[in-house]
Write a protein that holds these residues in place. Structure first.
Motif, PDB file in Angstrom:
ATOM      1  N   LEU A 157       0.857  -1.173   0.000  1.00 56.34           N
ATOM      2  CA  LEU A 157       0.000   0.000   0.000  1.00 56.34           C
ATOM      3  C   LEU A 157       0.901   1.233   0.000  1.00 56.34           C
ATOM      4  O   LEU A 157       1.761   1.358   0.872  1.00 56.34           O
ATOM      5  CB  LEU A 157      -0.911   0.031   1.233  1.00 56.34           C
ATOM      6  N   GLU A 187       0.891   5.366   0.038  1.00 55.01           N
ATOM      7  CA  GLU A 187       0.138   6.599   0.215  1.00 55.01           C
ATOM      8  C   GLU A 187       0.851   7.768  -0.461  1.00 55.01           C
ATOM      9  O   GLU A 187       2.075   7.761  -0.617  1.00 55.01           O
ATOM     10  CB  GLU A 187      -0.035   6.938   1.705  1.00 55.01           C
ATOM     11  N   CYS A 232      -4.144   6.336  -1.821  1.00 62.56           N
ATOM     12  CA  CYS A 232      -3.438   5.117  -1.433  1.00 62.56           C
ATOM     13  C   CYS A 232      -3.755   4.039  -2.460  1.00 62.56           C
ATOM     14  O   CYS A 232      -4.921   3.676  -2.644  1.00 62.56           O
ATOM     15  CB  CYS A 232      -3.872   4.666  -0.053  1.00 62.56           C
ATOM     16  N   TRP A 288      -8.550   4.698   6.453  1.00 61.41           N
ATOM     17  CA  TRP A 288      -7.474   5.577   6.878  1.00 61.41           C
ATOM     18  C   TRP A 288      -7.471   5.654   8.399  1.00 61.41           C
ATOM     19  O   TRP A 288      -8.512   5.863   9.019  1.00 61.41           O
ATOM     20  CB  TRP A 288      -7.647   6.972   6.296  1.00 61.41           C
ATOM     21  N   THR A 324      -7.620   1.653  -5.313  1.00 63.43           N
ATOM     22  CA  THR A 324      -7.163   2.898  -4.698  1.00 63.43           C
ATOM     23  C   THR A 324      -8.246   3.475  -3.807  1.00 63.43           C
ATOM     24  O   THR A 324      -9.431   3.435  -4.147  1.00 63.43           O
ATOM     25  CB  THR A 324      -6.772   3.914  -5.780  1.00 63.43           C
ATOM     26  N   TYR A 355      -2.268   6.733   7.883  1.00 61.09           N
ATOM     27  CA  TYR A 355      -1.963   5.402   7.374  1.00 61.09           C
ATOM     28  C   TYR A 355      -3.159   4.846   6.607  1.00 61.09           C
ATOM     29  O   TYR A 355      -4.290   4.879   7.091  1.00 61.09           O
ATOM     30  CB  TYR A 355      -1.632   4.446   8.514  1.00 61.09           C
ATOM     31  N   CYS A 356      -2.878   4.310   5.455  1.00 65.18           N
ATOM     32  CA  CYS A 356      -3.881   3.613   4.661  1.00 65.18           C
ATOM     33  C   CYS A 356      -3.965   2.162   5.110  1.00 65.18           C
ATOM     34  O   CYS A 356      -2.949   1.559   5.476  1.00 65.18           O
ATOM     35  CB  CYS A 356      -3.462   3.697   3.194  1.00 65.18           C
ATOM     36  N   GLY A 366      -0.212   0.772   5.014  1.00 68.44           N
ATOM     37  CA  GLY A 366       0.775   1.543   4.286  1.00 68.44           C
ATOM     38  C   GLY A 366       1.846   2.059   5.224  1.00 68.44           C
ATOM     39  O   GLY A 366       1.789   1.864   6.440  1.00 68.44           O
TER      40      GLY A 366
END
Length: 121
Positions: free
Chosen positions: A4, A6, A22, A36, A77, A94-95, A112
């Protein structure tokens, strides 16, 4: 196997806007929910927003009406449109994604690497 990545973080003034993206790549059979999270200095990581594979959404109370989560399933995405940003939105974002790598395995949770969002004048 699954990555992942971002993008879109940065420095913005209070009241400004940012759009995070992301993209998930790698061995992907299917993706369930995406979302997220964020973590501010000295605070616990918290869920900001999530979106199901049928586009049902959930938001933290602190961002309702200001943030919008969306996804493009064809591109694997997820996006986070952030408006009316406040200094307290400053955090690493953070994704996350629940990814299934083949039909025989359950969905696993992936993160991510994080992108910094700083809201300051």
């Amino acid at each position: 196997q699954v990555r992942l990545v971002e993008s879109g973080g940065g420095l913005v003034q209070p009241g400004g806007s940012l759009r995070l993206s992301c993209a998930a790549s790698g061995s992907i059979f299917s993706i369930n929910a995406m979302g997220w999270h964020r973590q501010a200095p000295g605070k616990q990581r918290e869920l900001v927003a999530s979106i199901s594979n049928s586009s049902g959404t959930h938001y933290a109370d602190s961002v309702k009406g200001r943030f919008t989560i969306s996804r493009d399933n064809a591109k694997n995405t997820v996006y986070l449109q952030m408006m009316s940003l406040k200094p307290e939105d400053t955090a690493v974002y953070y994704c996350t994604a629940q990814v299934r790598i083949n039909i025989r395995t359950p969905h696993d949770y992936y993160w991510g690497q994080g992108t910094q969002v700083t809201v300051s004048s």
